[in-house]
Design a protein around this motif. Structure first.
Motif, PDB file in Angstrom:
ATOM      1  N   GLN A   1       0.937  -1.212   0.133  1.00  0.00           N
ATOM      2  CA  GLN A   1      -0.240  -0.071  -0.093  1.00  0.00           C
ATOM      3  C   GLN A   1       0.867   1.364   0.061  1.00  0.00           C
ATOM      4  O   GLN A   1       0.420   2.362  -0.739  1.00  0.00           O
ATOM      5  N   GLY A   2       1.830   1.015   0.543  1.00  0.00           N
ATOM      6  CA  GLY A   2       2.827   2.334   0.702  1.00  0.00           C
ATOM      7  C   GLY A   2       3.719   2.433  -0.513  1.00  0.00           C
ATOM      8  O   GLY A   2       3.832   1.649  -1.256  1.00  0.00           O
ATOM      9  N   SER A   3       4.482   3.555  -0.373  1.00  0.00           N
ATOM     10  CA  SER A   3       5.580   3.633  -1.534  1.00  0.00           C
ATOM     11  C   SER A   3       6.527   3.093  -1.069  1.00  0.00           C
ATOM     12  O   SER A   3       6.982   2.682   0.073  1.00  0.00           O
ATOM     13  N   GLY A   4       7.870   2.666  -1.621  1.00  0.00           N
ATOM     14  CA  GLY A   4       8.855   2.370  -1.310  1.00  0.00           C
ATOM     15  C   GLY A   4       9.306   0.869  -1.456  1.00  0.00           C
ATOM     16  O   GLY A   4      10.549   0.404  -1.546  1.00  0.00           O
ATOM     17  N   GLN A   5       8.256   0.304  -1.675  1.00  0.00           N
ATOM     18  CA  GLN A   5       8.447  -1.055  -1.960  1.00  0.00           C
ATOM     19  C   GLN A   5       7.243  -1.677  -2.909  1.00  0.00           C
ATOM     20  O   GLN A   5       5.950  -1.351  -2.798  1.00  0.00           O
ATOM     21  N   ARG A   6       7.549  -2.751  -3.427  1.00  0.00           N
ATOM     22  CA  ARG A   6       6.475  -3.184  -4.501  1.00  0.00           C
ATOM     23  C   ARG A   6       5.556  -4.261  -3.663  1.00  0.00           C
ATOM     24  O   ARG A   6       4.393  -4.388  -3.895  1.00  0.00           O
ATOM     25  N   VAL A   7       6.076  -5.198  -2.764  1.00  0.00           N
ATOM     26  CA  VAL A   7       5.092  -6.068  -1.931  1.00  0.00           C
ATOM     27  C   VAL A   7       5.559  -5.750  -0.494  1.00  0.00           C
ATOM     28  O   VAL A   7       6.771  -5.168  -0.192  1.00  0.00           O
ATOM     29  N   GLU A   8       4.625  -6.379   0.300  1.00  0.00           N
ATOM     30  CA  GLU A   8       4.923  -6.379   1.875  1.00  0.00           C
ATOM     31  C   GLU A   8       4.204  -7.578   2.278  1.00  0.00           C
ATOM     32  O   GLU A   8       3.328  -8.349   1.695  1.00  0.00           O
ATOM     33  N   LEU A   9       4.678  -7.956   3.476  1.00  0.00           N
ATOM     34  CA  LEU A   9       3.859  -9.016   4.057  1.00  0.00           C
ATOM     35  C   LEU A   9       3.010  -8.863   5.107  1.00  0.00           C
ATOM     36  O   LEU A   9       3.011  -8.192   6.197  1.00  0.00           O
ATOM     37  N   GLN A  10       1.743  -9.363   4.743  1.00  0.00           N
ATOM     38  CA  GLN A  10       0.579  -9.153   5.853  1.00  0.00           C
ATOM     39  C   GLN A  10       0.944 -10.078   6.689  1.00  0.00           C
ATOM     40  O   GLN A  10       0.471 -11.381   6.368  1.00  0.00           O
ATOM     41  N   THR A  11       1.179  -9.864   7.737  1.00  0.00           N
ATOM     42  CA  THR A  11       1.738 -10.638   9.042  1.00  0.00           C
ATOM     43  C   THR A  11       0.872 -11.136   9.999  1.00  0.00           C
ATOM     44  O   THR A  11       0.075 -10.207  10.267  1.00  0.00           O
ATOM     45  N   SER A  12       0.430 -12.337  10.045  1.00  0.00           N
ATOM     46  CA  SER A  12      -0.209 -12.973  10.784  1.00  0.00           C
ATOM     47  C   SER A  12       0.384 -13.264  12.325  1.00  0.00           C
ATOM     48  O   SER A  12      -0.395 -13.368  13.526  1.00  0.00           O
ATOM     49  N   MET A  13       1.826 -13.446  12.423  1.00  0.00           N
ATOM     50  CA  MET A  13       2.419 -14.242  13.515  1.00  0.00           C
ATOM     51  C   MET A  13       3.616 -13.539  13.664  1.00  0.00           C
ATOM     52  O   MET A  13       4.345 -13.514  12.683  1.00  0.00           O
ATOM     53  N   VAL A  14       4.091 -13.184  14.806  1.00  0.00           N
ATOM     54  CA  VAL A  14       5.534 -12.622  15.152  1.00  0.00           C
ATOM     55  C   VAL A  14       5.976 -13.459  16.363  1.00  0.00           C
ATOM     56  O   VAL A  14       4.866 -13.367  17.171  1.00  0.00           O
ATOM     57  N   LYS A  15       6.951 -14.050  16.191  1.00  0.00           N
ATOM     58  CA  LYS A  15       7.878 -14.644  17.279  1.00  0.00           C
ATOM     59  C   LYS A  15       8.951 -13.980  17.473  1.00  0.00           C
ATOM     60  O   LYS A  15       9.831 -13.865  16.385  1.00  0.00           O
ATOM     61  N   ILE A  16       9.534 -13.800  18.765  1.00  0.00           N
ATOM     62  CA  ILE A  16      10.736 -13.228  18.998  1.00  0.00           C
ATOM     63  C   ILE A  16      11.733 -14.142  19.242  1.00  0.00           C
ATOM     64  O   ILE A  16      11.397 -15.027  19.844  1.00  0.00           O
ATOM     65  N   LEU A  17      12.718 -14.161  18.287  1.00  0.00           N
ATOM     66  CA  LEU A  17      13.613 -15.481  18.336  1.00  0.00           C
ATOM     67  C   LEU A  17      14.687 -14.849  19.196  1.00  0.00           C
ATOM     68  O   LEU A  17      15.406 -15.725  20.016  1.00  0.00           O
ATOM     69  N   ALA A  18      14.974 -13.595  19.427  1.00  0.00           N
ATOM     70  CA  ALA A  18      16.146 -13.151  20.145  1.00  0.00           C
ATOM     71  C   ALA A  18      15.955 -11.491  20.319  1.00  0.00           C
ATOM     72  O   ALA A  18      15.614 -10.867  19.507  1.00  0.00           O
ATOM     73  N   THR A  19      15.996 -11.183  21.677  1.00  0.00           N
ATOM     74  CA  THR A  19      15.940  -9.898  21.962  1.00  0.00           C
ATOM     75  C   THR A  19      17.105  -8.917  21.817  1.00  0.00           C
ATOM     76  O   THR A  19      18.265  -9.371  21.542  1.00  0.00           O
TER      77      THR A  19
END
Lengths: 482, 482
Positions: free
Chosen positions: B76-94
């Motif tokens: 939707q934004g400018s600056g990139q052609r595609v983006e990831l509609q994200t359903s899950m985020v997992k923290i691997l390392a802080t």
């Protein structure tokens, strides 16, 4: 100008071509065997002696360089498909037969020892030409594999201010006055006056630096020289050797094993496909060499069979604990045939044990994993202790027939606190590896890698049994000639 | 699992994918810019904050590592052609924001000096990620080029028992007691008790050994680390750097120039094609950097124009003697604008002269050849003296815009007697280089080669102006950290 490797694949033609190379033999004033280093095979150049001046004929000696012109015809003799009907011979550079006789260039079988003493000439022999072409093909295959897999080569440093890695004895590098170095007030050598203003050594591994790059670029590998100042005068050790060390963010130990198996198969397959003639020659050489040996010292199988054995088998994955059980209950252990009997969990394995597992028990390449923590390096990922309270780390070694361990790797300890504790316990000075530890503060993900001593790989693929014969100018205790 | 470089090229799809990487920024509790090192570009991962627990949202900090799942949509934004509609985020390392603030990982512009002090982290910045990817691409291009041309890599030794090559000051390598080394009866350090039983140094060049391999395999190249123990704290010198040295039997100086020109164009073209995004970024970076500089210190042209300048022009071949005439009669020389005025035939050229020839006079890359014998190395092929009795050697230097000399090479002296005399005249000890001389007895053909300092090439292609910024861990006087 076409090189001989290409010419030998060409069809007979009336078009005149020019070829340059060195004379390997000259029979009956008529048949020049010409080699230009592009292949183990010679181009047979047939001349009519009466068409050439006597001084030309007399200069066509072994090791001399000539330029010939002629056209390619179907060969009349056996042993080659095509030969060069030669109309012109020009001597480019002579070689005095009396001088040649004193060297390994003379056309007879020379001992490998003698060849080592003339390492500047040995690449001009069949055996070393073949070995060094295979070496170069394997080297390119390494780069090609990683390139195709999206890895970046990281040129990690050779000179290092840290001697803490613990992989072996190190060489000191200095520009201080060797006889009267400056001293500190306490009477120690004052390295703050040295080139790097601290003590510097030659690296034993690029792994720790490669890890920092894996955290940035994701997938990296090193391929560079590493050094051990160990006084090991064996057929398997060099003071200077080349090492390949991939390091991959987000890979756990299982993914590391997958990578290592895929990689090893790829590079061996590449060499078999691209160096078929050289490897065929080396197989024959090994067979001849083995005839001089006791049965027990011979190769377990012909060279190409051994390479195919690696390609066609899945590498069997076996934990250290299982392997100890197998070895403890094995026939050679019970009959006391092992030099080092296998008894206790926790002991390091010897080459005889590794070879037993590969060649007798599993009959395929083996990956041992989850070794006792006490016998492995500080940076390896600690497992939960098992039911009996035994501590292991996520290490893996790949074992090959005839050679035993060829690859060693691990998942790395990514947890700041655990690593800090292990460094403390194992006397790794934090002030030298502060950066390695600090990296664990910033998105320190699971990551893994392995190391492959490149010369071990070249030995495996060429069937050469002394590591000094697979590197151009070997460096060993007492030897830095050339 | 796909890497981000590949994902950014993919089409929108409803298929769920998993991506892992490090957070570069997190805006409005909604937009994660994710990078995994495979490209300079980030994957924008769009989340609905209300779907994620507060502790997850609070851990999505710069430098933390996350795994996200979602599907690719048109951005939707400018600056990139595609983006990831994200359903899950997992923290691997802080990564603790307070800790990150103290490092170059914090999202602001850092000085190159500061970045050097945190060399273990700098590869995670845009600039160094780009530089190191370009470096790796150039490195692979080198191997690929030589492979395609039928060359073999020769791994020449790093440790050498000879210090006779004269290319520069050397580092001593030893395992003797640094404070109280054993002494001979004459009171000198007794190197016969050292690891190699003689004095050993780090190599300054693999050329002499590569020549021996060219006489066997025909066409070889080296690509390995070389060393200079020179106290040069400049932006163009390293104590440890990587060098590429091809060596070809039967090549004369003209063929050597052809090879060098073809090679340079190939590797630069390869980088431009395979690192387009990184080079575009680096061009912009250079433009910004140049804005801070005086006009005279700025790059002569934008980065990609400079690279194309090399690709599209034939390299102009000019003898040293002609060049001296041109320089002597040049405006800056007459107006005394050169720091080193050009007067006498026989003087070495300075960078200002080289750049004048390339950038002002010829306006194309230049190959200077046939230099005065007195200012070049002992192994270069001696020409017949000219009409005025001046002696030259078949040396060549390639000069590039902005940088001056980037390649140095020569045809080698193949004649035994001439070489022996030159070694004697220039105090090169025969007892150390006996093998190099002896090689001239056995089919010693015309041969040539050149050397390219790899970091100079990386500087040229990335536009970085300090050589410490194109190698992971630079080694310079007083610096062997990491």
């Amino acid at each position: 100008m076409k090189r001989i490797a290409e010419i030998l694949q060409a069809e007979p033609s009336l078009i005149e071509m020019t070829v340059r190379g060195w004379v390997r033999s000259f029979r009956n004033d008529r048949f020049i065997a010409l080699n230009d280093g592009s292949t183990i095979n010679n181009l047979q150049c047939v001349i009519e002696p009466e068409n050439h001046a006597q001084d030309i004929l007399q200069s066509i000696n072994v090791a001399a360089a000539v330029e010939v012109k002629g056209h390619l015809v179907e060969s009349q003799g056996s042993g080659q498909r095509v030969e060069l009907q030669t109309s012109m011979v020009k001597i480019l550079a002579t070689a005095d037969p009396e001088d040649v006789k004193k060297t390994v260039l003379s056309p007879k079988r020379h001992k490998l020892d003698t060849l080592r003493e003339q390492a500047h000439l040995r690449v001009r022999t069949n055996t070393f030409g073949a070995v060094m072409r295979v070496r170069a093909a394997l080297s390119f295959a390494v780069h090609k594999y990683f390139q195709e897999q999206g890895f970046y080569q990281a040129h990690t440093p050779i000179l290092t201010g840290s001697d803490a890695e613990g992989a072996g004895e190190m060489f000191r590098v200095s520009t201080l006055d060797p006889k009267n170095p400056p001293l500190t007030e306490e009477g120690k050598v004052d390295y703050s006056k040295d080139f790097f203003e601290k003590e510097a050594n030659l690296t034993v591994s690029g792994q720790l630096e490669a890890e920092t790059y894996a955290m940035g670029l994701g997938q990296v590998y090193t391929f560079g020289p590493t050094f051990r100042a160990e006084n090991s005068n064996t057929s398997r050790h060099l003071a200077e050797f080349w090492m390949i060390e991939p390091e991959v963010a987000f890979n756990d130990l299982a993914a590391n094993m997958d990578l290592a198996e895929d990689f090893m198969k790829y590079v061996i397959d590449y060499a078999m496909k691209n160096c078929a003639d050289d490897i065929e020659f080396l197989e024959q050489r090994l067979e001849n060499e083995d005839k001089q040996k006791h049965a027990a010292e011979r190769s377990p199988m012909p060279l190409r069979d051994k390479l195919k054995f690696v390609l066609k088998n899945n590498f069997k994955r076996v934990s250290y604990t299982e392997a100890i059980d197998i070895l403890r209950n094995s026939k050679p252990n019970k009959k006391k045939k092992f030099k080092y009997p296998v008894d206790q969990w926790g002991a390091d394995l010897q080459s005889e044990h590794e070879r037993y597992l590969v060649e007798k028990h599993f009959e395929c390449p083996v990956i041992l994993f989850d070794y006792p923590a006490t016998i492995k390096a500080f940076y390896m990922r600690l497992n939960e202790a098992d039911d009996e309270g035994r501590k292991t780390v996520r290490a893996m070694d790949i074992l090959f027939p005839g050679i035993g361990e060829i690859v060693g790797g691990s998942q790395r300890e990514e947890r700041y606190d655990v690593l800090k504790q292990k460094m403390h316990d194992m006397n790794i000075p934090e002030e030298e590896l502060w950066w390695y530890l600090e990296m664990r503060k910033f998105g320190s993900v699971v990551h893994s890698g392995f190391g492959l001593g490149f010369e071990r790989l070249v030995m495996f693929v060429t069937g050469m049994t002394n590591i000094r014969d697979v590197i151009p100018y070997p460096r060993t205790p007492g030897n830095a000639e050339f």
